[in-house]
Design a protein around this motif. Structure first.
Motif, short mmCIF file in Angstrom:
data_model
loop_
_atom_site.label_atom_id
_atom_site.label_comp_id
_atom_site.label_asym_id
_atom_site.label_seq_id
_atom_site.Cartn_x
_atom_site.Cartn_y
_atom_site.Cartn_z
N UNK A 190 -11.47 0.40 -2.92
CA UNK A 190 -12.39 1.49 -2.66
C UNK A 190 -12.60 1.70 -1.16
N UNK A 191 -12.69 0.58 -0.41
CA UNK A 191 -12.89 0.70 1.04
C UNK A 191 -11.73 1.45 1.69
N UNK A 192 -10.51 1.16 1.24
CA UNK A 192 -9.35 1.83 1.82
C UNK A 192 -9.33 3.30 1.42
N UNK A 193 -9.69 3.58 0.17
CA UNK A 193 -9.74 4.98 -0.25
C UNK A 193 -10.72 5.77 0.61
N UNK A 194 -11.86 5.15 0.91
CA UNK A 194 -12.86 5.82 1.74
C UNK A 194 -12.32 6.06 3.14
N UNK A 195 -11.66 5.05 3.71
CA UNK A 195 -11.09 5.18 5.05
C UNK A 195 -10.02 6.27 5.08
N UNK A 196 -9.17 6.29 4.08
CA UNK A 196 -8.12 7.29 4.04
C UNK A 196 -8.69 8.71 3.90
N UNK A 197 -9.71 8.86 3.07
CA UNK A 197 -10.29 10.19 2.86
C UNK A 197 -11.00 10.71 4.11
N UNK A 198 -11.45 9.78 4.96
CA UNK A 198 -12.09 10.20 6.21
C UNK A 198 -11.07 10.68 7.24
N UNK A 241 -7.97 11.01 -3.26
CA UNK A 241 -7.86 9.56 -3.08
C UNK A 241 -8.64 8.81 -4.15
N UNK A 242 -9.73 9.41 -4.65
CA UNK A 242 -10.54 8.74 -5.66
C UNK A 242 -9.75 8.44 -6.92
N UNK A 243 -8.69 9.23 -7.18
CA UNK A 243 -7.89 9.03 -8.40
C UNK A 243 -7.00 7.79 -8.30
N UNK A 244 -6.85 7.22 -7.10
CA UNK A 244 -5.96 6.07 -6.90
C UNK A 244 -6.71 4.79 -7.27
N UNK A 245 -6.82 4.54 -8.55
CA UNK A 245 -7.73 3.51 -9.05
C UNK A 245 -7.33 2.09 -8.71
N UNK A 246 -6.05 1.85 -8.37
CA UNK A 246 -5.66 0.48 -8.01
C UNK A 246 -5.65 0.26 -6.51
N UNK A 247 -6.16 1.22 -5.76
CA UNK A 247 -6.31 1.08 -4.30
C UNK A 247 -7.77 0.71 -4.03
N UNK A 291 0.83 -1.21 0.00
CA UNK A 291 0.00 0.00 0.00
C UNK A 291 0.86 1.26 0.00
N UNK A 292 1.97 1.26 0.72
CA UNK A 292 2.88 2.40 0.71
C UNK A 292 3.39 2.64 -0.71
N UNK A 293 3.79 1.56 -1.39
CA UNK A 293 4.27 1.70 -2.76
C UNK A 293 3.21 2.29 -3.68
N UNK A 294 1.96 1.89 -3.48
CA UNK A 294 0.88 2.43 -4.29
C UNK A 294 0.72 3.93 -4.05
N UNK A 295 0.64 4.32 -2.76
CA UNK A 295 0.46 5.73 -2.44
C UNK A 295 1.65 6.56 -2.93
N UNK A 296 2.84 6.02 -2.75
CA UNK A 296 4.07 6.71 -3.14
C UNK A 296 4.02 7.05 -4.63
N UNK A 297 3.64 6.08 -5.44
CA UNK A 297 3.58 6.30 -6.87
C UNK A 297 2.50 7.32 -7.24
N UNK A 298 1.32 7.17 -6.65
CA UNK A 298 0.25 8.11 -6.97
C UNK A 298 0.60 9.54 -6.57
N UNK A 299 1.25 9.70 -5.42
CA UNK A 299 1.58 11.03 -4.91
C UNK A 299 2.70 11.70 -5.69
N UNK A 300 3.76 10.94 -5.99
CA UNK A 300 5.00 11.56 -6.46
C UNK A 300 5.36 11.27 -7.91
#
Length: 401
Positions: free
Chosen positions: A68-76, A60-66, A44-53
């Motif tokens: 959906x439940x995790x994207x919702x949790x992160x956005x909260x 978070x909605x743009x992170x299509x390979x993450x 998951x860190x690798x996924x976020x790292x790539x999307x961010x940088x």
């Protein structure tokens, strides 16, 4: 014509903490707090790292390979907010200056501010970033030096300046170039160089600056070559060798005088680390070579440091150091005690240096019409008392990349 945008950034600071600007360990901790099992955290860190940088997403909605439940949790729990833009100014030469507001840390609840400058050229673009709010060095020719130090920036806040700049000039893959894109470089990358020459002395914020530049240079993140990252210091001698050994970036020295008695006045840190000690540290800089030269910055002050005798002494002092000498026409600011050297005198000075075999470009002033040129940066930050700065340092000591 100067364009000033007084609207806040599209991604304003929020009550929830931002993940933008965090390194891998900071992202891992955020994921753990969000309930991600330890065995999944590396992926998951690798996924976020790539999307961010790499792709520079802002939601978070743009992170299509993450999931959906995790994207919702992160956005909260979190945002991907960059520093808030207070004002954006665009010079007639394409230089951009952003006044950025950082999260409030003072007891009065007021947020400190810093300035970041982007300088486009035909085939490259340089981002000048800040490392502190204010400065402690009190260099007499520098407008920033008239502003007291409020606090160090965190690594996250330093990286945040890069992300914000890339957002504003469309420097992400597939991003739209802004309407005045004709003033941007023709290269695919719009930010090719990073210079730590904004507000503050970066070697007085060593650990945070190092962490930020590691992320900037990471080939899996912002991927800026270490050779194209330059730290500028006024001469904090004990930290110069350490910086070279631990980071391997390029180095620039704010020299500005060839005699200790004059440099004591122009750059007061010289009283602690005089010219001879500073140049010895430069000779021993770990990555120094004919291909990796140190840049010496020399602001041209009329009748103060611009004589031909001083040009000859400059050449003598730098003998044996692979060097480039940047001659900087003094950029005036309200109440400045100096004048810029006459152009003819700058050319004569440069001729002496060039004949000695040193590359000696005269730096063309950029962004003067918006006070974005070298030595002109000064935010309107609240000047907090020392007790408030200490409280801020405690509050931020565990954050950053």
């Amino acid at each position: 014509m100067v364009l000033t945008l007084d609207t806040p950034s599209a991604i304003a600071a929020a009550d929830k903490p931002s993940l933008a600007g965090l390194g891998r360990e900071g992202l891992r901790a955020a994921l753990a707090a969000a309930g991600v099992p330890e065995k999944q955290q590396r992926m998951r860190v690798n996924q976020l790292y790539s999307w961010l940088y790499v792709r520079g997403v802002s939601t978070f909605d743009a992170m299509t390979d993450v999931a959906k439940e995790l994207r919702t949790e992160l956005s909260q729990r979190y945002t991907l907010a960059r520093p808030e833009i207070v004002t954006e100014q665009v010079s007639v030469d394409g230089t951009r200056k952003w006044l950025l507001r950082l999260p409030a840390l003072g007891r009065d609840g007021k947020a400190p501010e810093v300035e970041t400058v982007y300088i486009p050229e035909s085939e490259r673009g340089t981002l000048c970033i800040s490392s502190q709010v204010g400065c402690t060095l009190n260099c007499t020719f520098c407008h920033t030096g008239t502003q007291r130090l409020v606090r160090n920036l965190t690594a996250q806040e330093i990286v945040g300046q890069i992300l914000l700049a890339r957002d504003r000039i469309g420097d992400w893959q597939g991003a739209e170039v802004p309407g005045d894109g004709r003033l941007l470089p023709s290269s695919d990358r719009k930010i090719t160089n990073i210079v730590l020459m904004g507000m503050g002395e970066p070697l007085y914020n060593f650990d945070n600056v190092k962490a930020a530049m590691e992320l900037a240079a990471d080939g899996e993140a912002l991927s800026v070559s270490k050779r194209r990252i330059t730290l500028s210091t006024s001469g904090i001698v004990p930290e110069i060798a350490r910086w070279g050994a631990e980071t391997g970036t390029s180095l620039a020295i704010s020299l500005h005088a060839v005699r200790d008695e004059l440099r004591d006045e122009l750059v007061p840190i010289n009283r602690k680390y005089p010219i001879a000690e500073l140049l010895e540290a430069c000779r021993n800089y770990p990555v120094l070579s004919n291909a990796r030269r140190i840049t010496f910055e020399y602001v041209m002050l009329k009748g103060v440091n611009d004589s031909l005798a001083e040009a000859k002494e400059l050449v003598r002092l730098l003998a044996g150091i692979p060097a480039k000498i940047n001659l900087i026409p003094f950029n005036p600011w309200p109440g400045a005690p100096y004048e810029c050297s006459d152009w003819e005198q700058i050319e004569r000075f440069a001729e002496v240096v060039n004949k000695a075999g040193y590359a000696s470009p005269v730096r063309t002033p950029r962004g003067r019409d918006i006070h974005a040129a070298c030595g002109q940066l000064k935010s309107a930050s609240v000047k907090q008392r020392a007790s408030e700065r200490a409280l801020a340092d405690v509050a931020t000591s565990g954050s950053g990349a």
